[in-house]
Design a protein around this motif. Structure first.
Motif, PDB file in Angstrom:
ATOM      1  N   LEU A  53      -5.882  -0.433   5.453  1.00  0.00           N
ATOM      2  CA  LEU A  53      -5.194  -0.089   4.366  1.00  0.00           C
ATOM      3  C   LEU A  53      -5.701   1.088   3.523  1.00  0.00           C
ATOM      4  CD1 LEU A  53      -5.068  -3.838   2.909  1.00  0.00           C
ATOM      5  CD2 LEU A  53      -3.094  -2.678   4.087  1.00  0.00           C
ATOM      6  N   LEU A  54      -6.896   1.112   3.487  1.00  0.00           N
ATOM      7  CA  LEU A  54      -7.554   2.556   2.943  1.00  0.00           C
ATOM      8  C   LEU A  54      -6.980   3.740   3.661  1.00  0.00           C
ATOM      9  CD1 LEU A  54      -9.584   3.573   0.786  1.00  0.00           C
ATOM     10  CD2 LEU A  54     -10.926   3.707   2.647  1.00  0.00           C
ATOM     11  N   VAL A  55      -6.812   3.610   4.846  1.00  0.00           N
ATOM     12  CA  VAL A  55      -6.319   4.788   5.805  1.00  0.00           C
ATOM     13  C   VAL A  55      -4.963   5.181   5.379  1.00  0.00           C
ATOM     14  CG1 VAL A  55      -6.165   5.807   7.980  1.00  0.00           C
ATOM     15  CG2 VAL A  55      -8.266   4.650   7.381  1.00  0.00           C
ATOM     16  N   VAL A  56      -3.987   4.029   5.315  1.00  0.00           N
ATOM     17  CA  VAL A  56      -2.828   4.030   5.074  1.00  0.00           C
ATOM     18  C   VAL A  56      -2.395   4.637   3.838  1.00  0.00           C
ATOM     19  CG1 VAL A  56      -0.426   2.691   4.690  1.00  0.00           C
ATOM     20  CG2 VAL A  56      -1.959   2.269   6.578  1.00  0.00           C
ATOM     21  N   TYR A  57      -3.354   4.107   2.764  1.00  0.00           N
ATOM     22  CA  TYR A  57      -2.932   4.620   1.288  1.00  0.00           C
ATOM     23  C   TYR A  57      -3.290   6.047   1.339  1.00  0.00           C
ATOM     24  CZ  TYR A  57      -3.828   5.512  -3.569  1.00  0.00           C
ATOM     25  OH  TYR A  57      -3.844   5.989  -4.782  1.00  0.00           O
ATOM     26  N   GLY A  58      -4.498   6.660   2.078  1.00  0.00           N
ATOM     27  CA  GLY A  58      -4.678   8.060   2.063  1.00  0.00           C
ATOM     28  C   GLY A  58      -3.600   8.796   2.726  1.00  0.00           C
ATOM     29  N   ALA A  59      -3.207   8.274   3.837  1.00  0.00           N
ATOM     30  CA  ALA A  59      -2.106   9.063   4.705  1.00  0.00           C
ATOM     31  C   ALA A  59      -0.960   8.986   3.902  1.00  0.00           C
ATOM     32  CB  ALA A  59      -2.036   8.380   5.961  1.00  0.00           C
ATOM     33  N   PHE A  60      -0.297   8.059   3.126  1.00  0.00           N
ATOM     34  CA  PHE A  60       0.831   8.249   2.527  1.00  0.00           C
ATOM     35  C   PHE A  60       0.686   8.860   1.253  1.00  0.00           C
ATOM     36  CE2 PHE A  60       2.533   5.324   5.454  1.00  0.00           C
ATOM     37  CZ  PHE A  60       3.937   5.621   5.569  1.00  0.00           C
ATOM     38  N   THR A  84       0.746  -1.268   0.029  1.00  0.00           N
ATOM     39  CA  THR A  84      -0.053  -0.070   0.012  1.00  0.00           C
ATOM     40  C   THR A  84       0.804   1.116  -0.240  1.00  0.00           C
ATOM     41  OG1 THR A  84      -1.653  -1.338   1.234  1.00  0.00           O
ATOM     42  CG2 THR A  84      -1.776   1.206   1.341  1.00  0.00           C
ATOM     43  N   VAL A  85       1.982   1.199   0.591  1.00  0.00           N
ATOM     44  CA  VAL A  85       2.659   2.581   0.812  1.00  0.00           C
ATOM     45  C   VAL A  85       3.595   2.591  -0.540  1.00  0.00           C
ATOM     46  CG1 VAL A  85       5.012   3.317   1.951  1.00  0.00           C
ATOM     47  CG2 VAL A  85       3.168   2.259   3.204  1.00  0.00           C
ATOM     48  N   ILE A  86       4.047   1.328  -1.082  1.00  0.00           N
ATOM     49  CA  ILE A  86       4.638   1.382  -2.502  1.00  0.00           C
ATOM     50  C   ILE A  86       3.568   2.088  -3.538  1.00  0.00           C
ATOM     51  CG2 ILE A  86       5.568   0.228  -4.509  1.00  0.00           C
ATOM     52  CD1 ILE A  86       6.603  -1.796  -2.365  1.00  0.00           C
ATOM     53  N   LEU A  87       2.380   1.592  -3.375  1.00  0.00           N
ATOM     54  CA  LEU A  87       1.204   2.100  -4.328  1.00  0.00           C
ATOM     55  C   LEU A  87       0.981   3.640  -4.125  1.00  0.00           C
ATOM     56  CD1 LEU A  87      -1.005   1.580  -6.192  1.00  0.00           C
ATOM     57  CD2 LEU A  87      -2.383   1.090  -4.570  1.00  0.00           C
ATOM     58  N   ALA A  88       0.910   4.096  -2.889  1.00  0.00           N
ATOM     59  CA  ALA A  88       0.710   5.388  -2.705  1.00  0.00           C
ATOM     60  C   ALA A  88       1.870   6.297  -3.122  1.00  0.00           C
ATOM     61  CB  ALA A  88       0.727   5.673  -1.228  1.00  0.00           C
ATOM     62  N   THR A  89       3.180   5.666  -3.139  1.00  0.00           N
ATOM     63  CA  THR A  89       4.460   6.329  -3.582  1.00  0.00           C
ATOM     64  C   THR A  89       4.321   6.619  -5.085  1.00  0.00           C
ATOM     65  OG1 THR A  89       5.758   5.394  -1.530  1.00  0.00           O
ATOM     66  CG2 THR A  89       6.808   6.324  -3.929  1.00  0.00           C
ATOM     67  N   MET A  90       3.870   5.325  -5.766  1.00  0.00           N
ATOM     68  CA  MET A  90       3.936   5.405  -7.374  1.00  0.00           C
ATOM     69  C   MET A  90       2.723   6.193  -7.876  1.00  0.00           C
ATOM     70  SD  MET A  90       5.476   1.659  -7.940  1.00  0.00           S
ATOM     71  CE  MET A  90       5.384   1.778  -9.743  1.00  0.00           C
ATOM     72  N   LEU A  91       1.385   5.916  -7.048  1.00  0.00           N
ATOM     73  CA  LEU A  91       0.312   6.473  -7.880  1.00  0.00           C
ATOM     74  C   LEU A  91      -0.550   7.166  -6.467  1.00  0.00           C
ATOM     75  CD1 LEU A  91      -0.975   3.628  -9.746  1.00  0.00           C
ATOM     76  CD2 LEU A  91      -0.096   5.838 -10.763  1.00  0.00           C
ATOM     77  N   PRO A  92      -0.121   8.286  -6.173  1.00  0.00           N
ATOM     78  CA  PRO A  92      -0.763   8.986  -4.968  1.00  0.00           C
ATOM     79  C   PRO A  92      -2.146   9.446  -5.487  1.00  0.00           C
ATOM     80  CG  PRO A  92       0.959  10.426  -5.721  1.00  0.00           C
ATOM     81  CD  PRO A  92       0.916   8.922  -6.550  1.00  0.00           C
ATOM     82  N   ALA A  93      -3.120   9.802  -4.592  1.00  0.00           N
ATOM     83  CA  ALA A  93      -4.408  10.114  -4.751  1.00  0.00           C
ATOM     84  C   ALA A  93      -4.254  11.668  -4.871  1.00  0.00           C
ATOM     85  CB  ALA A  93      -5.550   9.498  -3.839  1.00  0.00           C
ATOM     86  N   GLN A  94      -4.978  12.182  -6.026  1.00  0.00           N
ATOM     87  CA  GLN A  94      -5.004  13.546  -6.365  1.00  0.00           C
ATOM     88  C   GLN A  94      -6.144  13.933  -6.824  1.00  0.00           C
ATOM     89  OE1 GLN A  94      -1.273  14.976  -8.157  1.00  0.00           O
ATOM     90  NE2 GLN A  94      -0.701  12.874  -8.437  1.00  0.00           N
ATOM     91  N   GLY A  95      -6.440  15.165  -6.518  1.00  0.00           N
ATOM     92  CA  GLY A  95      -7.639  15.964  -7.098  1.00  0.00           C
ATOM     93  C   GLY A  95      -8.698  15.424  -6.363  1.00  0.00           C
ATOM     94  N   ALA A  96      -9.563  15.220  -7.625  1.00  0.00           N
ATOM     95  CA  ALA A  96     -11.209  14.829  -7.074  1.00  0.00           C
ATOM     96  C   ALA A  96     -11.176  13.341  -6.260  1.00  0.00           C
ATOM     97  CB  ALA A  96     -11.933  14.647  -8.316  1.00  0.00           C
ATOM     98  N   VAL A  97      -9.978  12.612  -6.711  1.00  0.00           N
ATOM     99  CA  VAL A  97      -9.755  11.046  -6.299  1.00  0.00           C
ATOM    100  C   VAL A  97      -9.353  11.297  -4.891  1.00  0.00           C
ATOM    101  CG1 VAL A  97      -8.473   8.954  -6.220  1.00  0.00           C
ATOM    102  CG2 VAL A  97      -9.175  10.120  -8.456  1.00  0.00           C
ATOM    103  N   ALA A  98      -8.608  12.174  -4.307  1.00  0.00           N
ATOM    104  CA  ALA A  98      -8.049  12.556  -3.223  1.00  0.00           C
ATOM    105  C   ALA A  98      -9.410  13.094  -2.125  1.00  0.00           C
ATOM    106  CB  ALA A  98      -7.012  13.551  -3.131  1.00  0.00           C
TER     107      ALA A  98
END
Length: 323
Positions: A207-214, A18-32
């Protein structure tokens, strides 16, 4: 009895992924924006489930074994924060100010429930007492951890005001927890039927919270602030904290004359920290830009506590069998 696995479990690997995914594809804009609403709902659901799963009888039974629980809770909420501050001269040069705040946050968290009870069982400890202390730690952590963080950490990072924190904590953590616990008599049977599905929901929420945080941390430049040297330093610090806490709680339990079973319960109940509580509470207490770096020490500590505690549990089990 099943032998513990000394290597990272599937859930830990998913956290890393999840941390790797957030590093490569962080949530931005409307998705965030959408993710922030989903994260809020996931945190509420997580603590609703915590409340619904908390055995009320465990709290009542705990009153009869107060010395053991006082030792465990004292280690969790008093000794750990003292260690965090006492080690400051070592920590700051190794990991820098922001990761040090993450270590302080780790020290103020409640104990874990699932692994503490499982490891106590493997090692031949007092399982009912482990259930009681872990449940009490989770409940108290919702109250004590925010108070400690508000008083000792948040003033240094410029987060939301104490009043705002209290309101957010009640609405996102305490209220769902209380509702879940009050509904426990009606939910116990359906939850039992759901079995592992609840665990998937519980861990998926984290995992969802970790993805948002990272995601927020990556966009804020976390990997420009944290070097590989700091990561190695953080691993060393987590090991030191874990070993010191284990030596303290087990040694004091022995000095106080506790039985072997109770010493084992104190060891696994007092020296572990909860990822399931820590990530959502950080999401509520810290600014979005700091949540990722605040939970990084906790994630490393979680991995190390599983590996070392599994080894210790197996050793204690074998030692008991040989007697």
């Amino acid at each position: 009895m099943k032998r513990p696995n000394f290597f990272p479990d599937t859930y830990t690997l998913l956290l890393v992924g999840t941390v790797i995914l957030a590093t490569m594809l962080p949530a931005q804009g409307a998705v965030a924006t959408l993710l922030s609403y989903l994260t809020t709902a996931a945190i509420a659901l997580l603590f609703f489930l915590h409340g619904a799963k908390l055995p009320r009888q465990a709290i009542i039974d705990g009153l009869t074994h107060w010395r053991l629980h006082a030792l465990i809770l004292g280690t969790t909420f008093v000794v750990f924060p003292i260690l965090g501050y006492a080690l400051k001269p070592l920590l700051l040069p190794l990991i820098g100010a922001e990761l040090y705040l993450g270590v302080l946050y780790l020290c103020m968290l409640p104990a874990t429930v699932q692994s503490a009870v499982a490891l106590t069982s493997i090692a031949g400890g007092n399982v009912p007492a482990a259930v009681c202390s872990a449940s009490a730690s989770t409940l108290l952590g919702i109250l004590i951890t925010p108070l400690l963080v508000n008083g000792l950490v948040i003033p240094t990072v410029g987060a939301v005001s104490s009043l705002d924190s209290v309101v957010k904590i009640f609405m996102q953590l305490m209220l769902p927890f209380l509702v879940g616990h009050l509904l426990r008599p009606w939910l116990e049977q359906p939850f039992r039927a759901l079995g592992k599905t609840l665990s998937v929901i519980d861990r998926g929420s984290i995992l969802l919270v970790v993805y948002g945080a990272f995601s927020a941390a990556v966009l804020g430049g976390i990997w420009e602030q944290v070097s590989s040297q700091m990561i190695f330093g953080l691993v060393a610090i987590c090991l030191i904290l874990l070993c010191l806490a284990m030596l303290f709680v087990y040694g004091l339990a022995r000095w106080l004359g506790f039985s072997r079973e109770d010493r084992i319960t104190a060891l696994f109940g007092g020296a572990q920290k909860s990822l399931a509580s820590g990530v959502p509470i950080a999401q509520v207490l810290f600014p979005a830009s700091l949540v990722g770096i605040a939970v990084m020490p906790l994630m490393l500590f979680h991995l190390l506590q599983l590996i070392i505690s599994s080894m210790l549990a197996q050793y204690l089990r074998n030692q008991n069998i040989l007697k």
